[in-house]
Design an enzyme around this catalytic site. Structure first.
Site, PDB file in Angstrom:
ATOM      1  N   GLU A 112       0.816   8.060  -3.877  1.00  8.88           N
ATOM      2  CA  GLU A 112       1.724   7.638  -2.817  1.00  8.88           C
ATOM      3  C   GLU A 112       2.990   8.494  -2.801  1.00  8.88           C
ATOM      4  O   GLU A 112       3.482   8.865  -1.740  1.00  8.88           O
ATOM      5  CB  GLU A 112       2.082   6.151  -2.978  1.00  8.88           C
ATOM      6  N   PHE A 153      -2.381   5.608  -8.578  1.00  8.89           N
ATOM      7  CA  PHE A 153      -2.078   5.123  -7.221  1.00  8.89           C
ATOM      8  C   PHE A 153      -0.654   5.503  -6.819  1.00  8.89           C
ATOM      9  O   PHE A 153      -0.417   6.072  -5.751  1.00  8.89           O
ATOM     10  CB  PHE A 153      -2.272   3.608  -7.206  1.00  8.89           C
ATOM     11  N   LYS A 192       1.897  12.363  -1.795  1.00  3.61           N
ATOM     12  CA  LYS A 192       1.443  12.527  -0.413  1.00  3.61           C
ATOM     13  C   LYS A 192       2.514  12.108   0.590  1.00  3.61           C
ATOM     14  O   LYS A 192       2.753  12.799   1.583  1.00  3.61           O
ATOM     15  CB  LYS A 192       0.170  11.722  -0.167  1.00  3.61           C
ATOM     16  N   HIS A 193       3.161  10.971   0.355  1.00  5.49           N
ATOM     17  CA  HIS A 193       4.079  10.398   1.337  1.00  5.49           C
ATOM     18  C   HIS A 193       5.551  10.504   0.926  1.00  5.49           C
ATOM     19  O   HIS A 193       6.402  10.885   1.723  1.00  5.49           O
ATOM     20  CB  HIS A 193       3.736   8.929   1.585  1.00  5.49           C
ATOM     21  N   HIS A 234       0.852  -1.193   0.000  1.00  3.67           N
ATOM     22  CA  HIS A 234       0.000   0.000   0.000  1.00  3.67           C
ATOM     23  C   HIS A 234       0.882   1.236   0.000  1.00  3.67           C
ATOM     24  O   HIS A 234       0.673   2.159  -0.765  1.00  3.67           O
ATOM     25  CB  HIS A 234      -0.939   0.011   1.207  1.00  3.67           C
TER      26      HIS A 234
END
Length: 226
Positions: free
Chosen positions: A115, A111, A118-119, A61
């Site tokens: 990721e 996706f 954001k991260h 994830h």
């Protein structure tokens, strides 16, 4: 004597940039793997990626920077956008180990872009874009959750297993206490959904989690088929 507004402005800008840099530091990563059977077995359902149905295995994830107090930074650099050319050589592994199950069906770029932006941008002091994704893929290779659970006779067979046994099996297999997150299917069964393990800021070494996420699990949880 009139104040030097130009100097004051420069000092304020320097203060702001300094605070911004500090806010982007982090203490550890959560490395999060999700079970596709639980993701798909909800009201929202799922869509297989354009490459086809993923293998029945835990998928990545994300690799999420976190603080020791349970908070986390996000969207740290709006100028650092996802660039698929940075991971062109990783694409085969990304499709296999980091598939997107969201609808509508996609090639994964949406996706992975989410990721990274954001991260991943909050980890740029340690890892550039390629290194970020490569690090997560290496962690996935190192942490074979499905095999660890199978070794403890915990199988994705729609059966129910004790949360304690699942946690103990993962701790035995990795050496570290996991965070376990559950979801609920349409019959309100608590299901094994995501497993969190903690990694140092280099992205190389598993560590004991400074703080674990809320599990929202029952004492017995279902390991759904996929």
């Amino acid at each position: 004597m009139k104040p030097n507004f130009s100097l004051l402005s420069k000092l304020l800008i320097l203060q702001y940039l300094s605070a911004l840099c500090l806010s982007q530091d982090f203490d550890f990563f959560y490395f999060v793997q999700q079970w596709p059977g639980a993701y798909c077995d909800t009201r929202q359902s799922c869509c297989y990626p354009k490459t086809g149905k993923p293998v029945a295995d835990f998928g990545i994830h994300g690799l999420w920077p976190n603080y020791n107090d349970g908070s986390w930074p996000s969207n740290c650099d709006p100028d650092s956008v996802f660039d698929k050319s940075q991971i062109s050589e990783l694409m085969s592994s990304m499709n296999e180990k980091w598939p997107s199950l969201s609808c509508p069906s996609s090639n994964g770029f949406r996706f992975w872009s989410h990721e990274w932006e954001k991260h991943g941008t909050c980890a740029e002091s340690e890892l550039d874009q390629r290194e970020y994704f490569e690090t997560a893929l290496k962690l996935k290779e190192k942490i074979n959750l499905l095999q660890i659970l199978k070794d403890a006779d915990i199988e994705p067979d729609d059966g129910f297993y004790s949360l304690e046994n699942i946690s103990d099996a993962i701790k035995k297999g990795t050496g570290f206490t996991p965070g376990i997150e559950c979801n609920k299917d349409s019959a309100h069964n608590s299901q094994l959904y995501q497993v969190y393990l903690c990694v140092d800021t280099s992205g190389s070494n598993l560590i004991e989690c400074p703080i674990l996420p809320s599990s929202r699990c029952g004492s017995n949880i279902q390991f759904p088929k996929f």
